[in-house]
Design an enzyme around this catalytic site. Structure first.
Site, PDB file in Angstrom:
ATOM      1  CG  ASP A  18     -24.976  37.387 -13.341  1.00  0.00           C
ATOM      2  OD1 ASP A  18     -25.390  36.168 -13.212  1.00  0.00           O
ATOM      3  OD2 ASP A  18     -25.398  38.090 -12.389  1.00  0.00           O
ATOM      4  CG  MET A  19     -24.679  43.794 -12.705  1.00  0.00           C
ATOM      5  SD  MET A  19     -23.573  44.445 -13.504  1.00  0.00           S
ATOM      6  CE  MET A  19     -22.864  45.402 -12.410  1.00  0.00           C
ATOM      7  CE1 TYR A  23     -30.804  43.578  -5.994  1.00  0.00           C
ATOM      8  CE2 TYR A  23     -31.692  42.901  -4.143  1.00  0.00           C
ATOM      9  CZ  TYR A  23     -31.963  43.132  -5.330  1.00  0.00           C
ATOM     10  OH  TYR A  23     -33.025  43.159  -6.194  1.00  0.00           O
ATOM     11  NE  ARG A  60     -21.535  34.927  -3.007  1.00  0.00           N
ATOM     12  CZ  ARG A  60     -22.067  35.007  -4.436  1.00  0.00           C
ATOM     13  NH1 ARG A  60     -21.745  34.055  -5.106  1.00  0.00           N
ATOM     14  NH2 ARG A  60     -22.845  36.090  -4.542  1.00  0.00           N
ATOM     15  CG  ASP A 120     -28.293  40.599 -10.897  1.00  0.00           C
ATOM     16  OD1 ASP A 120     -29.395  40.085 -11.605  1.00  0.00           O
ATOM     17  OD2 ASP A 120     -27.567  40.003 -10.086  1.00  0.00           O
ATOM     18  CD  GLU A 121     -29.286  36.980 -14.760  1.00  0.00           C
ATOM     19  OE1 GLU A 121     -28.771  35.879 -15.348  1.00  0.00           O
ATOM     20  OE2 GLU A 121     -30.303  37.121 -14.452  1.00  0.00           O
TER      21      GLU A 121
END
Length: 642
Positions: A18-19, A23, A60, A120-121
């Site tokens: 998983d990236m 984006y 985050r 992206d996975e």
DNA sequence: TCCGCTCAATCG
DNA sequence: CCGATTGAG
């Protein structure tokens, strides 16, 4: 609804990669000054600062969340850098991220089976690679493990922070372990290496989970982010799932998960263990019930599909609130924009991957302006896809019109369209060919005089040539053609096929002669009986417009209305005629290919190839020799007999 | 009817 | 089979 699949008895090694905030990483690579600073990606920004679709890890920390508005995010993180998604044709353009995703996939797909799960996975089935490593260079014999591998998290390996690394090293190298654990250790080492390679070659970090099935690998990849990997040994599964919230399980994030909570009081996956399989089946159906029962036990047999290209391409845009479209003109404008993008994307897909799409679907959402209720759905409509921007635009409009008529029914009041999308699906590989004949159709190009040139050639040279029953031409003929060729492959993908003219087999094609212009379609259009008699390759072709004189007597596989085999049937079921039927002139159709060597397609100019290949669809049942036999089947049998 | 834009899978 | 629905990210 999820479906239970039998789990293979032999242990598999599955990874989910998983990236990290993908984006954002893509934008940070493009703009390195954004590295290390709180960043988010928004699409559009005129309304409340746009909508966030990706949030970097620095941001985050401030509580910035995906799906916040830009303005909102700026409040909690005043230094937040907001990067806009590129806009093309008035809509968000995600190609930058799609292409970046492809970079990653091309690295990850080098080891084992690879499934592109989203932009992206990916899932990887590393079973073979892990087995090989265990046989050839097991971890305990390795001089030294990569740093990335040593940074793995292994569930169940307790970690006082300092000695976790040591314990992990021990676990990776343990010689007396369960075979299954050893396989996972090898998987972890391979994944660590792949992740390093991804970082090296793309500058992107990613996280990964390594486990015995997809479900567990997916869970694990999210446990330690960013830029870390997590291993799930079988022994850790029970504890892991016991407290794991059902709503966070893939497939249970929506209504099904909510139903489990409200109906059965199930809040964690572990709670599911108390229910017998039959009970779960009663509530949620046979398939879903079994799936749930298995999930509770960490059992998940889903295979990693070997697919790294998307099965469809879609372009859409929403028109929220006051932006809702209320005129045909505005709808057409946006359909044009969307169709243009779609056309470009399937074009690129063909150029890069030699794939053609067969189906065009239009989706829309709308409501009635004056009705208060207005819960009616705007129906989706689809038709056979024709290549060329103008054709897609034209067909999309017709599909919309058809949908709008259904939507409005009898009454006529002010409608509002709140979203539009067009999608290309049923994408097939085009088989590679071998033979090289037919430079042939390279007599091409669009400008006005062209059709004359090619007609001339066809009638004077091909039809009259000594080629007899050959369906291809000689080198000499080929040369001649090349002279007629206008040069550069056209960038005009709207090249009307009516301009490409040739006559088949030197036989006289009455219609063609009469009209003075035989189309490429007619070239391929032998009569059914003729090709049957000759006992040669017969190909069914499913997309050409139906000639008027055949209406009522032939079947029309290109019509999308379910179960319709004639135009009348189709229409009586409320279907719409294929846009092409009304759009095309009658000088272009084809039903079957007779004794044509299909490898001729390889020599066609790309534009023509796309169109021609687009008419041909692999048959579900290759054995139906007469009518269903496909060009694809031909190729595979031809190859295997070589 | 302001979480937009995509994708996949299942099912009637 | 198409079209609707659900769900993911």
């Amino acid at each position: 609804m999820p479906v239970a699949r039998p789990e293979p008895q032999d242990a598999r090694v599955i990874a989910h990669v998983d990236m990290d905030c993908f984006y954002v990483q893509v934008e940070q690579r493009k703009q390195p000054n954004l590295r290390g600073v709180p960043t988010a990606v928004v699409q559009y920004n005129s309304w409340k600062g746009g909508g966030l679709i990706a949030v970097g890890y620095e941001a985050r920390k401030f509580g910035v969340k995906r799906s916040m508005r830009g303005d909102e995010a700026k409040k909690v993180c005043p230094d937040l850098q907001l990067v806009q998604v590129p806009v093309a044709r008035g809509k968000a353009d995600l190609n930058l991220y799609r292409n970046a995703g492809s970079e990653v996939v091309s690295i990850l797909a080098t080891e084992g089976r690879c499934e592109r799960a989203s932009i992206d996975e990916v899932y990887l089935d590393l079973t073979d690679a892990a087995e090989s490593m265990l046989l050839e260079t097991p971890p305990e014999l390795l001089d030294e493990l990569s740093d990335e591998a040593l940074r793995s998290h292994v569930l169940g390996i307790t970690g006082g922070e300092d000695d976790r690394r040591k314990n992990v090293k021990q676990w990776l190298c343990q010689t007396d372990a369960d075979h299954r654990d050893k396989l996972l250790a090898c998987g972890a080492i391979i994944v660590a290496q792949l992740r390093s390679k991804v970082l090296e070659e793309t500058e992107f970090t990613c996280s990964a989970g390594i486990a015995h099935n997809k479900m567990l690998a997916k869970l694990a990849s999210a446990m330690h982010k960013p830029a870390q990997q997590t291993v799930v040994p079988s022994s850790s599964v029970k504890d892991l799932l016991a407290t794991f919230p059902v709503k966070k399980m893939k497939q249970l994030g929506g209504k099904l998960g909510s139903a489990l909570q409200s109906e059965l009081g199930v809040n964690t996956v572990g709670d599911l263990l108390h229910f017998p399989e039959e009970k779960l089946q009663e509530h949620y159906g046979i398939n879903t019930g079994s799936w749930l029962w298995n999930i509770a036990r960490g059992i998940n047999g889903e295979e990693v599909e070997g697919r790294i290209l998307p099965k469809s391409h879609g372009c859409g845009k929403t028109f929220p609130g006051p932006q809702a479209l209320k005129t045909i003109a505005s709808v057409e404008h946006w359909l044009n924009q969307l169709s243009e993008e779609l056309s470009e994307r399937i074009q690129t897909d063909f150029d890069r991957n030699k794939r053609v799409a067969h189906s065009l679907t239009l989706h829309a959402r709308a409501y009635n302006a004056n009705e208060l209720d207005s819960q009616r759905k705007f129906p989706s409509k689809s038709c056979t896809l024709r290549y060329g921007t103008a054709k897609i635009q034209e067909d999309a409009k017709k599909l919309f019109d058809s949908g709008l008529r259904d939507f409005l029914g009898s009454q006529n009041s002010g409608w509002r369209v709140t979203s539009l999308s067009v999608a290309a699906s049923k994408i097939f590989d085009t088989p590679p060919g071998t033979c090289s004949i037919l430079k042939f159709f390279q007599a091409k190009n669009p400008s006005s005089s062209l059709s004359n040139v090619s007609n001339e050639f066809v009638e004077d040279d091909v039809a009259a040539s000594p080629s007899g029953s050959r369906s291809y031409i000689t080198a000499k003929e080929d040369e001649h053609l090349r002279e007629l060729n206008c040069g550069e492959t056209s960038d005009n993908n709207a090249t009307p096929h009516q301009n490409i003219t040739v006559q088949r087999n030197g036989k006289s094609n009455k219609k063609a002669k009469d009209k003075g212009t035989a189309s490429i379609l007619q070239f391929f259009s032998g009569s059914n009986s003729a090709s049957a008699e000759q006992g040669c390759n017969e190909f069914s072709v499913d997309r050409a417009p139906v000639p008027p004189d055949r209406i009522g007597s032939e079947s029309y596989p290109e019509l999308t209305q379910q179960g319709s085999h004639t135009l009348e049937e189709h229409n009586s079921k409320g279907g719409i005629p294929h846009p092409a039927h009304t759009a095309q002139r009658s000088d272009s159709w084809v039903l079957d290919i007779g004794d044509i060597d299909p490898s001729v397609l390889d020599e066609l100019p790309l534009e023509i190839q796309k169109e021609v290949r687009g008419w041909i669809r692999p048959s579900k049942r290759p054995n139906t020799a007469k009518r269903g036999s496909s060009i694809v089947h031909y190729f595979s049998s031809a190859r295997s007999s070589q």
